[in-house]
Design a protein around this motif. Structure first.
Motif: not given
Lengths: 292, 92, 468
Positions: B52-56
């Motif tokens: 989720l972090e990587e996908l912003g």
């Protein structure tokens, strides 16, 4: 080594993860027919992540994209190309222009993703009457062209004939495809055998394809891989003969003879070439070096 | 990416994970049911958080039903669900 | 002499059933069995308590057993196999006394040597005459072989036949005969045919199972045992069954005629018999309708008792004459020990059945299993429960390669010579960890024993602990 190409549906995690151990020389991850239109995005994401994470061993990685007449193919390439597949397989290729259009897109994306330009090869799936008729021009359409591959199911629908196990109806297409591929100096793959249970029928069909000059054969079932590999591997007799060829050459050299004959037949360049290919293949299969 | 509406990806098959992403006003909440909870539960939650972090994505409610998916499958299914949820039109 | 009783309760009373006794059941009606539940219900009505149930296997249809344990009707359980529904309750500690797990061979051995005493045996019989000559081959609830019930019938103090197809005396093709039988009861139905046998046992389509089966068949071939007179057993599970298909192809291609097929029998083994792959089938249990039909009609398809199948104290058994057996595993560790009792969370989900027996007896024991199932590694460092000892296992065949027991170096050589992918089992373990990612297990087992797993020497081989 190119004997068997196994289709793997790209939206099935279990199949993808195990793809590398099913014995196939090449894997065709399918984003086209095996994936329904509303799952194209999911299959792409899954394949992207799996190609990044999973070790497929020595298998060559091929991705069948959606046709250039669909809204999916550019997104397919954009998602998959950074994972460096060995080859892209476009379906329903009808002419050289189709390949050139794909070639241009591949070049553009390779630049965008800082990949070596030209690294991504193409295996063209010919499955229409027009595609078969244009076999040579398609095969020669781009330096990316690695192989032609015959898709007999769609082809017979286009020809308006019945697809049979004996395959009389695709005799011409097989011959033309092999001829077109070889004329352009690339490989030729035969259509899959569709009766999963009938391994005898498969062996017969594969042996016939080999006799026509095909390099290998696609498989829709992992159960077919072993048989296809066996048929397209050099036989012991092939290997023995090839060894004799090289032994005869060595012997002639030692004696300073120019013309070399073996079993009453002159050894010429094509024979040497064939013997070399047989030993290269046998070396790779058996993990020994026959050419040393 | 912003979660505009609920969206799903994945299946309930073995080795797969079914992910539902829903809008949330309260950061990230993960609701995981997994057949391998006792071996990989924490690792799956970590993978979800990191993806989720990587996908912003900063706010979302994630409901995941896992049947032994590998990390690459978890990442893929979550990515698909998030992309679907971030699209303007409501997914079919 | 009149053996026929009006109802089950009368038979139980006449048999002298009292609190604290041991009653026994066979599992030929598998997941369709009504008889175990009927007897316990009647026992509860009679006010009996503290019974020990000795059943050759317990299936999910026997879930009411859990209530009888909770209310004190049943306080002891002995079985060769307990499937997940009852297994879960046992694992969670519903029963104060540990379950005794035996194998299909050890159970009749213990019964016949007197180590395990049965007060009253209840034999579900798809057909019986009024004197108790009975058979599993006929009737609406036909199940084929009655192999597991013979020791009970021979050794129990009292024997009650429970049937839903009562026929005139004498039944000419009887399995268990009247000389062993005390009472006969007719009931409406002894089982649900849908749960007793499956319609057809299908070949698996799962490509990984097929890949494993292909390797396994090639390994069996490479072992040198696949020749004239070959004898063979395989399970009814996915990959095991597929091995039979590949072995059959080899046998037909080379015109090899084997001696016998053994075990729980599926239609697939019947096909092999009819195709001339074997001269006989030795059948302790039928798995599907085709097997039931074959044992009824084909004289080469013979019923055998569980003792004749695999008793460790018998003078000889079908298992001791067996060349090759193909078996599954829930877990297998780097010492080749196999677990078929508990799942990765420690819950009881099965049992040895014949696994431990045939593994020890067969010349070649092949375990077929995927490297992992849904992220759970099958190849582990240590199995949770030792069901079958590693020393009786010769090969582990996975889709990633074949591990050979280090005690069989000649076998490893033979496989390598056949260009098969021989791997060290520790490397397969490493590979599983690499693929699945390192696990951080948090399974909670207590130190309370809920199951004692007996080995073939009837001594405790391992114990199963309560979960949580």
């Amino acid at each position: 080594m190119r004997r068997s190409m196994l289709f793997i549906p790209s939206n099935n995690p279990n199949m993808i993860v195990n793809g590398g151990v099913l014995g196939a020389d090449s894997l065709i991850f399918d984003l086209e027919d095996a994936v329904s239109p509303d799952e194209k995005d999911a299959a792409r994401d899954l394949l992207h992540n799996a190609l990044k994470a999973v070790d497929f061993g020595k298998c060559e990685i091929i991705v069948r994209i959606n046709g250039l007449d669909t809204p999916y193919w550019e997104e397919d390439l954009r998602s998959i190309l950074p994972m460096k597949p060995d080859a892209i397989m476009p379906p329903k290729v009808s002419d050289a222009a189709y390949i050139q259009r794909l070639d241009a897109k591949l070049a553009e994306l390779e630049r965008e993703f800082s990949l070596k330009e030209g690294r991504t090869k193409i295996i063209a799936l010919l499955e229409t009457a027009l595609g078969v008729e244009n076999a040579y021009s398609i095969a020669a359409a781009s330096p990316r062209m690695m192989a032609l591959f015959l898709g007999a199911e769609d082809l017979t629908a286009d020809l308006r004939c019945q697809r049979t196990k004996e395959g009389g109806e695709i005799q011409y297409a097989r011959g033309r495809l092999v001829c077109g591929a070889r004329a352009a100096g690339i490989e030729a793959y035969d259509t899959p055998f569709t009766d999963v249970q009938d391994l005898e029928g498969l062996a017969k069909d594969a042996a016939y394809a080999k006799s026509l000059g095909f390099t290998g054969k696609a498989c829709i079932s992992p159960a077919h891989v072993t048989t296809v590999n066996r048929v397209f591997s050099p036989t012991q007799a092939d290997i023995d003969y090839a060894k004799d060829v090289f032994a005869a050459i060595a012997e002639a050299k030692r004696q300073g003879k120019g013309a070399i004959s073996l079993r009453g037949k002159m050894i010429d360049a094509p024979i040497v070439q064939r013997a070399r290919m047989v030993l290269e293949a046998a070396s790779e299969i058996e993990g020994v070096d026959y050419l040393a | 990416m912003e979660i505009k509406h609920g969206a799903m990806a994945g299946t309930l098959e073995s080795s797969d994970i079914m992910v539902t992403v829903l809008p949330s006003s309260d950061g990230i909440q993960i609701d995981l049911t997994s057949s391998v909870e006792q071996y990989y539960g924490d690792s799956i939650r970590e993978t979800i958080t990191k993806t989720l972090e990587e996908l912003g994505v900063s706010s979302a409610r994630v409901e995941a039903v896992d049947h032994g998916a590998l990390d690459c499958t978890i990442q893929a299914r979550l990515t698909t669900a998030v992309r679907r949820a971030a699209k303007e039109e409501v997914a079919k | 002499m009149r053996k026929l009783c009006e109802n089950l309760r009368t038979a139980m009373e006449k048999a002298g059933l009292q609190s604290g006794m041991t009653i026994s059941f066979h599992h030929h009606l598998r997941n369709g069995d009504y008889v175990l539940n009927m007897v316990l219900e009647a026992a509860a009505e009679m006010g009996l308590r503290d019974l020990t149930v000795n059943a050759s296997s317990v299936f999910d249809c026997h879930a009411p057993l859990v209530d009888h344990i909770k209310n004190g009707v049943v306080t002891g359980l002995e079985a060769n196999y307990i499937s997940a529904a009852v297994g879960k309750a046992i694992s969670e500690g519903v029963l104060a006394k540990p379950v005794i797990f035996r194998s299909h061979g050890t159970r009749p051995s213990d019964i016949m040597t007197g180590r395990s005493h049965i007060d009253v045996a209840f034999v579900a019989a798809p057909t019986s005459d009024t004197m108790g000559n009975c058979s599993g081959k006929y009737g609406p609830s036909a199940c084929g072989s009655l192999g597991y019930a013979f020791a009970d019938a021979q050794c129990a103090d009292k024997v009650v036949i429970v049937t839903d197809n009562l026929v005139d005396y004498p039944l000419t093709d009887a399995s268990i005969t009247e000389n062993y039988v005390d009472f006969v009861v007719k009931v409406d139905a002894i089982g649900d045919p849908r749960g007793i046998v499956s319609g057809t046992t299908r070949m698996p389509k799962d490509p990984i199972a097929l890949k494993i089966a292909d390797y396994a068949a090639q390994a069996i071939d490479a072992s040198g045992l696949l020749k004239e007179g070959f004898s063979f057993q395989t399970g009814a599970g996915g990959a095991s069954l597929a091995v039979a298909d590949y072995v059959k192809r080899i046998m037909l291609e080379r015109k090899i005629q084997g001696s016998f097929a053994l075990g729980g029998i599926t239609g697939y083994m019947v096909d092999m018999l009819e195709a001339g792959c074997f001269k006989a089938i030795q059948d302790v249990q039928c798995f599907d309708l085709r097997a039931v039909q074959s044992i009824r009609e084909n004289s080469k398809h013979m019923e055998i008792t569980a003792a004749q199948y695999a008793s460790p104290t018998a003078k000889s058994t079908a298992a001791s004459n067996l060349d090759v057996v193909v078996l599954g595993a829930t877990q297998i560790d780097t010492d080749f020990n196999v677990n078929v009792h508990t799942d990765s969370n420690g819950y009881i989900i099965g049992g040895s059945g014949g696994h431990t027996d045939v593994a020890e007896e067969a010349k070649l024991t092949v375990i077929v299993a995927p490297l992992s199932r849904a992220r759970m590694s099958i190849v582990v460092d240590k199995v949770l429960t030792v069901s079958t000892l590693g020393k009786s296992v010769d090969l582990l065949v996975t889709q990633y390669g074949i591990a050979v027991n280090p005690g069989r170096p000649e076998l490893a050589e033979a496989l390598k010579a056949a260009h098969l992918p021989v791997k060290d089992i520790r490397d397969l373990r490493k590979m599983a960890v690499e693929i699945n990612g390192p696990a951080n297990p948090s399974i909670h087992l207590t130190d309370r024993v809920v199951g004692n797993v007996l080995g073939r020497n009837s001594q405790i081989q391992d114990v199963i602990y309560a979960v949580k």
